[in-house]
Design an enzyme around this catalytic site. Structure first.
Site, PDB file in Angstrom:
ATOM      1  N   LYS A   1     -18.808 -10.983  72.578  1.00  0.00           N
ATOM      2  CA  LYS A   1     -19.004 -12.436  72.508  1.00  0.00           C
ATOM      3  C   LYS A   1     -19.181 -12.876  71.041  1.00  0.00           C
ATOM      4  O   LYS A   1     -18.668 -13.920  70.626  1.00  0.00           O
ATOM      5  CB  LYS A   1     -20.228 -12.830  73.344  1.00  0.00           C
ATOM      6  CG  LYS A   1     -20.640 -14.283  73.241  1.00  0.00           C
ATOM      7  CD  LYS A   1     -19.643 -15.257  73.849  1.00  0.00           C
ATOM      8  CE  LYS A   1     -20.088 -16.684  73.604  1.00  0.00           C
ATOM      9  NZ  LYS A   1     -19.205 -17.686  74.178  1.00  0.00           N
TER      10      LYS A   1
ATOM     11  N   LYS B   1     -26.583 -20.961  66.288  1.00  0.00           N
ATOM     12  CA  LYS B   1     -27.339 -19.802  66.796  1.00  0.00           C
ATOM     13  C   LYS B   1     -26.427 -18.569  66.848  1.00  0.00           C
ATOM     14  O   LYS B   1     -26.804 -17.482  66.411  1.00  0.00           O
ATOM     15  CB  LYS B   1     -27.857 -20.137  68.203  1.00  0.00           C
ATOM     16  CG  LYS B   1     -28.377 -18.960  68.985  1.00  0.00           C
ATOM     17  CD  LYS B   1     -28.325 -19.192  70.495  1.00  0.00           C
ATOM     18  CE  LYS B   1     -26.923 -19.179  71.039  1.00  0.00           C
ATOM     19  NZ  LYS B   1     -26.722 -18.929  72.422  1.00  0.00           N
TER      20      LYS B   1
HETATM   21  P1  NAP Z   1     -28.117 -25.855  78.186  1.00  0.00           P
HETATM   22  O1  NAP Z   1     -27.286 -26.968  78.734  1.00  0.00           O
HETATM   23  O2  NAP Z   1     -29.173 -26.152  77.188  1.00  0.00           O
HETATM   24  O3  NAP Z   1     -28.795 -25.112  79.424  1.00  0.00           O
HETATM   25  C1  NAP Z   1     -29.785 -24.114  79.308  1.00  0.00           C
HETATM   26  C2  NAP Z   1     -30.746 -24.303  80.459  1.00  0.00           C
HETATM   27  O4  NAP Z   1     -31.717 -23.252  80.443  1.00  0.00           O
HETATM   28  C3  NAP Z   1     -31.515 -25.631  80.367  1.00  0.00           C
HETATM   29  O5  NAP Z   1     -31.357 -26.336  81.599  1.00  0.00           O
HETATM   30  C4  NAP Z   1     -32.951 -25.161  80.124  1.00  0.00           C
HETATM   31  O6  NAP Z   1     -33.929 -25.998  80.675  1.00  0.00           O
HETATM   32  C5  NAP Z   1     -32.966 -23.820  80.798  1.00  0.00           C
HETATM   33  N1  NAP Z   1     -34.055 -22.979  80.324  1.00  0.00           N
HETATM   34  C6  NAP Z   1     -34.389 -22.670  79.047  1.00  0.00           C
HETATM   35  N2  NAP Z   1     -35.458 -21.857  79.017  1.00  0.00           N
HETATM   36  C7  NAP Z   1     -35.810 -21.667  80.300  1.00  0.00           C
HETATM   37  C8  NAP Z   1     -36.854 -20.918  80.921  1.00  0.00           C
HETATM   38  N3  NAP Z   1     -37.736 -20.211  80.204  1.00  0.00           N
HETATM   39  N4  NAP Z   1     -36.930 -20.948  82.269  1.00  0.00           N
HETATM   40  C9  NAP Z   1     -36.049 -21.678  83.006  1.00  0.00           C
HETATM   41  N5  NAP Z   1     -35.045 -22.393  82.475  1.00  0.00           N
HETATM   42  C10 NAP Z   1     -34.925 -22.378  81.137  1.00  0.00           C
HETATM   43  O7  NAP Z   1     -27.182 -24.710  77.584  1.00  0.00           O
HETATM   44  P2  NAP Z   1     -25.706 -24.255  78.046  1.00  0.00           P
HETATM   45  O8  NAP Z   1     -24.701 -25.028  77.288  1.00  0.00           O
HETATM   46  O9  NAP Z   1     -25.649 -24.196  79.525  1.00  0.00           O
HETATM   47  O10 NAP Z   1     -25.671 -22.770  77.418  1.00  0.00           O
HETATM   48  C11 NAP Z   1     -26.361 -21.695  78.003  1.00  0.00           C
HETATM   49  C12 NAP Z   1     -25.918 -20.400  77.320  1.00  0.00           C
HETATM   50  O11 NAP Z   1     -24.510 -20.251  77.499  1.00  0.00           O
HETATM   51  C13 NAP Z   1     -26.195 -20.360  75.804  1.00  0.00           C
HETATM   52  O12 NAP Z   1     -26.569 -19.066  75.430  1.00  0.00           O
HETATM   53  C14 NAP Z   1     -24.844 -20.720  75.222  1.00  0.00           C
HETATM   54  O13 NAP Z   1     -24.690 -20.171  73.914  1.00  0.00           O
HETATM   55  C15 NAP Z   1     -23.905 -20.074  76.236  1.00  0.00           C
HETATM   56  N6  NAP Z   1     -22.571 -20.678  76.311  1.00  0.00           N
HETATM   57  C16 NAP Z   1     -22.419 -22.025  76.395  1.00  0.00           C
HETATM   58  C17 NAP Z   1     -21.139 -22.566  76.453  1.00  0.00           C
HETATM   59  C18 NAP Z   1     -20.901 -24.062  76.524  1.00  0.00           C
HETATM   60  O14 NAP Z   1     -19.757 -24.494  76.364  1.00  0.00           O
HETATM   61  N7  NAP Z   1     -21.909 -24.873  76.778  1.00  0.00           N
HETATM   62  C19 NAP Z   1     -20.016 -21.727  76.446  1.00  0.00           C
HETATM   63  C20 NAP Z   1     -20.207 -20.362  76.401  1.00  0.00           C
HETATM   64  C21 NAP Z   1     -21.488 -19.841  76.334  1.00  0.00           C
HETATM   65  P3  NAP Z   1     -34.206 -27.515  80.179  1.00  0.00           P
HETATM   66  O15 NAP Z   1     -33.423 -28.338  81.147  1.00  0.00           O
HETATM   67  O16 NAP Z   1     -35.669 -27.683  80.259  1.00  0.00           O
HETATM   68  O17 NAP Z   1     -33.681 -27.602  78.751  1.00  0.00           O
END
Ligand code: NAP
Length: 299
Positions: A173, A241
């Protein structure tokens, strides 16, 4: 018919929510947990049950999947108070699909092994579109038997590849994120030069998309960028990050990555300007400011 495993899904953000929905629609019973509880509601409407904590989710599931932002979040979810490892039974399968440091992935999987559980690191590529369409590329590190056990679950979200032992999924990744960051910077410089020289950015996108410079990055984001649309997608603070993970990993392996270091600085400038919640394509705003030009289509 063999009973499908009950899945505990932790982290229901941009990626986690649509990924969990595919598993629910395929007939898996599901427990969900998210830090902000309101994000559980759409999944509960699809039939999931609400978990009270990460531990509670683990206690009531056969397989746990997490999709949270960063390494410290994964440590908290698994190793923290009321965390997953307080609730697991030996033999359970744990899958972290967040993008985190390969070093942290190995540390958490070793802690899981002490509780008798196999853990896979399984970060994804394909963005929010891939999560919604179940076309994610899933990069898996860990034990081959655990991978085979998880494969039917992965195939409901995209296409998995076993990359090697624990941590290898995160390493691949990191490689992916180098390529994507540099694609965005290349697109930004091409569009800025074109705009500064007076060519309509829509023409640049159209012509480059039809030749050797074609890229998924430009296909998906080019048309939006030239309208000033930076709605995430993938937030730039997450790519920043990932560039930090890339630098740490490069340092750990004695690897010199000069273009990634430049990408790190440009993404750092995005954070300093308050653009961390914009899509990573917004790196063009930094490149625009260097040449005092704004790339916008005349269409
Ligand atoms: P996001 O929208 O910020 O979602 C992350 C979720 O995790 C949020 O809803 C957050 O809660 C929750 N969370 C954080 N800490 C937690 C805990 N201790 N217990 C329970 N829930 C918790 O992020 P995302 O875009 O989905 O990305 C998630 C991961 O996928 C990251 O590592 C990112 O690098 C990777 N990724 C993302 C993409 C993309 O296009 N978005 C593509 C590939 C990979 P809250 O609602 O309170 O914030």
């Amino acid at each position: 018919m063999e009973q499908k495993p009950t899945i505990g899904f932790i982290g229901l953000g941009i990626m986690g929510a649509p990924m969990a929905a595919h598993l629910l629609r395929a007939g898996h019973d599901m427990l969900v947990y998210n830090r902000t509880p309101s994000k559980m509601e759409p999944l509960i409407a699809l039939g999931a049950k609400a978990g009270k904590s990460c531990r509670d989710v683990a206690e009531r599931s056969d397989v746990v999947i997490s999709m949270v932002p960063d390494s410290p979040d994964v440590e908290k979810v698994y190793l923290g108070e009321k965390g997953v490892l307080e609730g697991v039974k030996p033999g359970m399968l744990l899958i972290d699909m967040s993008t985190i440091s390969p070093v942290t992935a190995v540390i958490v999987s070793e802690a899981a092994a002490k509780k008798g559980c196999q853990m896979l690191d399984a970060p994804v590529s394909g963005g929010d579109v891939g999560a919604k369409k179940a076309t994610l590329s899933i990069m898996v590190g860990g034990d081959p038997e655990a991978y085979e056990q998880a494969r039917p679950i992965f195939e409901l979200m995209g296409t998995p590849t076993l990359c090697g032992p624990s941590g290898a999924g995160q390493t691949v990744k990191a490689c992916n994120q180098i390529q994507v960051a540099l694609n965005f910077i290349g697109m930004a410089e091409a569009l800025v030069l074109g705009a500064k020289a007076g060519v309509d950015p829509a023409i640049v996108v159209k012509v480059l998309s039809g030749g050797y410079a074609q890229s998924r990055v430009m296909d998906v984001r080019g048309p939006r960028v030239i309208k000033g649309d930076y709605e995430p997608g993938f937030r730039s603070r997450f790519h920043y990050k990932d560039l930090n993970i890339i630098r740490e990993t490069a340092r750990a392996f004695g690897c010199s990555l000069p273009a990634s270091a430049l990408a790190h600085e440009l993404f750092s400038a995005m954070q300093a300007n308050g653009w961390g919640d914009l899509d990573h394509s917004a790196v063009i705003k930094v490149v625009e400011s260097l040449s005092n030009v704004e790339v916008r289509t005349g269409e």
